[in-house]
Scaffold this active site. Sequence first.
Site, PDB file in Angstrom:
ATOM      1  N   SER A 152       0.830  -1.209   0.000  1.00 38.84           N
ATOM      2  CA  SER A 152       0.000   0.000   0.000  1.00 38.84           C
ATOM      3  C   SER A 152       0.869   1.265   0.000  1.00 38.84           C
ATOM      4  CB  SER A 152      -0.952  -0.043   1.201  1.00 38.84           C
ATOM      5  OG  SER A 152      -1.925   0.960   1.058  1.00 38.84           O
ATOM      6  N   LYS A 168      -4.471   3.545  -3.396  1.00 37.96           N
ATOM      7  CA  LYS A 168      -3.978   2.763  -2.255  1.00 37.96           C
ATOM      8  C   LYS A 168      -4.904   2.881  -1.043  1.00 37.96           C
ATOM      9  CE  LYS A 168      -0.017   1.295  -4.144  1.00 37.96           C
ATOM     10  NZ  LYS A 168       0.379  -0.094  -4.348  1.00 37.96           N
TER      11      LYS A 168
END
Length: 274
Positions: A152, A168
């Site tokens: 992420s 993300k």
Amino acid sequence: MTQTADPATTFRPDLLRGKHALITGGGSGINLGIAQSFAAHGCAVTILGRNLEKAQKAAAGIVEVGGQALGVSADVRDFAALQAAVALAVAAHGDFDIVLAGAAGNFPAPVDGISPNGFKTVVDIDLLGTYNTIKAAAPHIKAPGGNVLSISAYGVPVPMQAHVVAAKAGVDALTRTLAVEWGLRGIRVNAIIPGPIDGTEGMARLAPDEKTRSQFTRTVPLGRFGLPQDIANAALFLVSDAASYVTGVILPVDGGQNMLGGAPQYQMFLQMTQ
Ligand code: COA
């Protein structure tokens, strides 16, 4: 004093013996580092990339040093291609103990300088690609005992990266929701947020010269770039039994940079644009 992890002394080298990991974007950078570490710990790895030659070369490098690896290709935006690649992986090494959704696409651009298609392209690769990977692999993720790990990014404003942080943020939401949905199946779902990691294509683009490199290190409380091994060590922890009670975690591995919020990124943006 600068401390870096020494993989030779940090773990005994059999944390993942007999396991099988699917690793998207594993042909280079952080994901290749993770693939190499998993393999060094006894895990068979299927490296999936857009470019078959690159994925096969990465796999060959692992086989050369005694690991088990296969290179397969698919664009994570193409669900049917992912399903075909998953079938090849399962035929070679069986169902997955680990699925690492690492493939990402990125370029620095301000919101004013990116077209709707540019924004969509990154969301398609980073968010939908993560979902597609997990969805295509899902019928073959071992339960109980399986692990999903995604890569992420910060949930803070990062100028020139709106497309990435938006995508993300979705990866984080997907991670937490899946952790809840799949908890009772015994599948753990986590994510890592890498800080500035040296020797990667992304960092070479973001910090191309010594001046920018030094600006970057000043944004990190530990005062240095991370290494791919730092991310690999965190990934090893999260997918190993050492983390058997850890799920739904979005773990920053960033020398403490996240504690400073979006301020360092804003300062760098000001320096670049004024
Ligand atoms: N700035 C602004 N827009 C950009 C851009 C940039 N630097 N690079 C690409 N785009 C836009 C394109 O203009 C296009 O939009 P348009 O059709 O409106 O013109 C859209 O993004 C798609 O570009 P395209 O090159 O066709 O996409 P692709 O699917 O071939 O590749 C990436 C997308 C993200 C993979 C590609 O930009 C890339 O190779 N990036 C570097 C490698 C990388 O991301 N590595 C991972 C590091 S984390």
